[in-house]
Write a protein that holds these residues in place. Sequence first.
Motif, mmCIF file in Angstrom:
data_model
loop_
_atom_site.group_PDB
_atom_site.id
_atom_site.type_symbol
_atom_site.label_atom_id
_atom_site.label_comp_id
_atom_site.label_asym_id
_atom_site.label_seq_id
_atom_site.Cartn_x
_atom_site.Cartn_y
_atom_site.Cartn_z
ATOM 1 N N VAL A 163 0.742 -1.127 -0.037
ATOM 2 C CA VAL A 163 -0.113 -0.099 0.167
ATOM 3 C C VAL A 163 0.912 1.436 -0.050
ATOM 4 O O VAL A 163 1.741 1.377 0.650
ATOM 5 N N TYR A 164 0.697 2.128 -0.897
ATOM 6 C CA TYR A 164 1.391 3.290 -0.797
ATOM 7 C C TYR A 164 0.681 4.510 -1.098
ATOM 8 O O TYR A 164 -0.601 4.618 -1.651
ATOM 9 N N SER A 165 1.179 5.682 -0.688
ATOM 10 C CA SER A 165 0.652 6.947 -0.678
ATOM 11 C C SER A 165 1.388 7.670 -1.294
ATOM 12 O O SER A 165 2.737 8.076 -0.522
ATOM 13 N N GLY A 166 1.568 8.102 -2.483
ATOM 14 C CA GLY A 166 2.712 8.780 -3.035
ATOM 15 C C GLY A 166 3.915 7.944 -3.223
ATOM 16 O O GLY A 166 3.855 6.489 -3.757
ATOM 17 N N ASN A 167 4.975 8.206 -2.657
ATOM 18 C CA ASN A 167 6.229 7.338 -2.775
ATOM 19 C C ASN A 167 6.459 6.695 -1.386
ATOM 20 O O ASN A 167 7.573 6.120 -1.065
ATOM 21 N N GLU A 168 5.542 6.850 -0.511
ATOM 22 C CA GLU A 168 5.690 6.121 0.871
ATOM 23 C C GLU A 168 5.042 4.980 1.219
ATOM 24 O O GLU A 168 3.704 4.979 0.616
ATOM 25 N N SER A 169 5.365 4.029 1.687
ATOM 26 C CA SER A 169 4.656 2.770 1.895
ATOM 27 C C SER A 169 3.821 3.222 3.223
ATOM 28 O O SER A 169 4.589 3.544 4.277
ATOM 29 N N VAL A 170 2.626 2.676 3.196
ATOM 30 C CA VAL A 170 1.689 3.087 4.416
ATOM 31 C C VAL A 170 1.106 1.795 4.873
ATOM 32 O O VAL A 170 1.022 0.680 3.791
ATOM 33 N N SER A 171 0.189 2.011 5.822
ATOM 34 C CA SER A 171 -0.631 0.580 6.147
ATOM 35 C C SER A 171 -2.023 0.942 5.608
ATOM 36 O O SER A 171 -2.593 1.993 5.153
ATOM 37 N N ILE A 172 -2.586 -0.235 5.223
ATOM 38 C CA ILE A 172 -4.043 -0.182 4.849
ATOM 39 C C ILE A 172 -4.706 0.361 5.523
ATOM 40 O O ILE A 172 -5.941 0.829 5.086
ATOM 41 N N LEU A 173 -4.610 0.368 7.092
ATOM 42 C CA LEU A 173 -5.357 1.177 7.930
ATOM 43 C C LEU A 173 -5.544 2.575 7.775
ATOM 44 O O LEU A 173 -6.393 3.165 8.246
ATOM 45 N N SER A 174 -4.664 3.443 7.159
ATOM 46 C CA SER A 174 -4.477 4.772 6.876
ATOM 47 C C SER A 174 -5.474 5.076 5.521
ATOM 48 O O SER A 174 -5.608 6.317 5.453
ATOM 49 N N ILE A 175 -5.930 4.171 4.974
ATOM 50 C CA ILE A 175 -6.826 4.361 3.739
ATOM 51 C C ILE A 175 -8.306 5.226 4.244
ATOM 52 O O ILE A 175 -8.892 4.121 5.329
ATOM 53 N N GLY A 176 -8.608 6.250 3.957
ATOM 54 C CA GLY A 176 -10.020 6.642 4.285
ATOM 55 C C GLY A 176 -10.976 6.575 3.399
ATOM 56 O O GLY A 176 -10.677 5.963 2.120
ATOM 57 N N GLU A 177 -12.470 6.709 3.924
ATOM 58 C CA GLU A 177 -13.422 6.418 2.947
ATOM 59 C C GLU A 177 -13.523 7.299 1.708
ATOM 60 O O GLU A 177 -14.479 6.954 0.737
ATOM 61 N N ASN A 178 -12.815 8.500 1.992
ATOM 62 C CA ASN A 178 -12.912 9.427 0.963
ATOM 63 C C ASN A 178 -11.802 9.492 0.012
ATOM 64 O O ASN A 178 -11.742 10.322 -0.793
ATOM 65 N N ASP A 179 -10.817 8.508 -0.046
ATOM 66 C CA ASP A 179 -9.745 8.587 -0.902
ATOM 67 C C ASP A 179 -9.889 7.922 -2.253
ATOM 68 O O ASP A 179 -11.105 7.146 -2.330
ATOM 69 N N THR A 180 -9.216 8.306 -3.101
ATOM 70 C CA THR A 180 -9.236 7.884 -4.562
ATOM 71 C C THR A 180 -8.219 6.779 -4.791
ATOM 72 O O THR A 180 -7.016 7.168 -4.437
#
Length: 393
Positions: A163-180
């Motif tokens: 799971v990534y946000s930009g170039n950073e690896s993040v947790s799936i728990l960080s995904i919000g309901e309004n994200d694309t």
Amino acid sequence: MNIRSKIMKLTCALIVLMLSMTMLGGCGENEPHFGKTKALPTSNSTENSDSKVDNNICIIQELNMIEETITVYNTVTTRTLRYKYSLATQFLDKYGSESSSLNFTPGTAVVLGDKLKSNALSSIKMSDKTWTQTGVTNYTINKDAHKISIGSATYSYTDNICVYSGNESVSILSIGENDTLTIVGKDSGVLSIAVTTGHGYIQFVNTANFDGSMVQIGSYIFAKITPDLLTEVPEGSYDVTVANNGYGGTIKCDVKKGEITVIDLGNVERGGPKTCQLTFVVSMPGVTVYLDGNPVNANETLTVPYGVHNVKVTATGFNDWNKILYVNSASAKIAIDLSDESSTSNSTSGNNSSSTKKNSTNTSNSSSSSSKDLDYLSTLSNMIGTLTGNKSD
């Protein structure tokens, strides 16, 4: 020290003095950061791979355009590996057609080609065995059941999902309901998720005189220009720089969420051709420098047209050093130095001064690395002022 020792290599430190150019458009600050992944989704350490490349599907963790390395997560072996690539590496879409390296972002599923003689990958191809859904907003994630629903379809995922946000690896728990999201999977399983909230696009038009050359977007993004290149980047303000066949320049542009910013490279051709006052600085005997196959006089200023040039450096008792030099500044200095394989030469530059010092070989984005496994990107680094060259055979 015996300079004929096999552990000695020839290292060229490129020190470039960038001068201002004519710029178009407006620009802000707080440019997004690229090129470093803070964490990896598995507990495995990143390994510099010297072994034979397999045909397993891999997920891109990081495409480091400064160090010219790609870090991938192998979905079969669950190992995280770092490989070298170069300008000779082909970036291919899933149909095998040429694509821009800008399209190979964290989360992309790829298959790696065999290694070239230089130990760089011969190709990086988007997997044709996986599916990709972009711009996903109608999703729900059941973290307890490890299920993701996209519309009416439901898919599963494992603890090793990338799971990534930009170039950073993040947790799936960080995904919000309004994200694309951009979601990549194989059959009924999800392999990776990239959060693309707040991204926009840059569309290049009238590229004919720059096709095959390189473009720099911001401080960290480099890629080959292809006809009508379209690339996705986080919203923000960027300096976009190109150079080829004596023409080049920098355009400033603002990228807004969900919108396409068009850059007309035909405008950059005006005011050319342009040249660079280039000097190869050599402080010891026995070093010969070749530019585009011809020997040049060291420590004398040369007039070199903007664009791509071949540089070769030879020295008695050392391996030859070959690189592609990308010229896009009014003046530049390339300092030729000799060092052990166990160290690299890091260079910094300013408008009126430059300095060179030796540093350790650990990179800032991995738990373990060695300079002999990394082929630093001296082909483009003269555009950003932090330059390192290291040849390893």
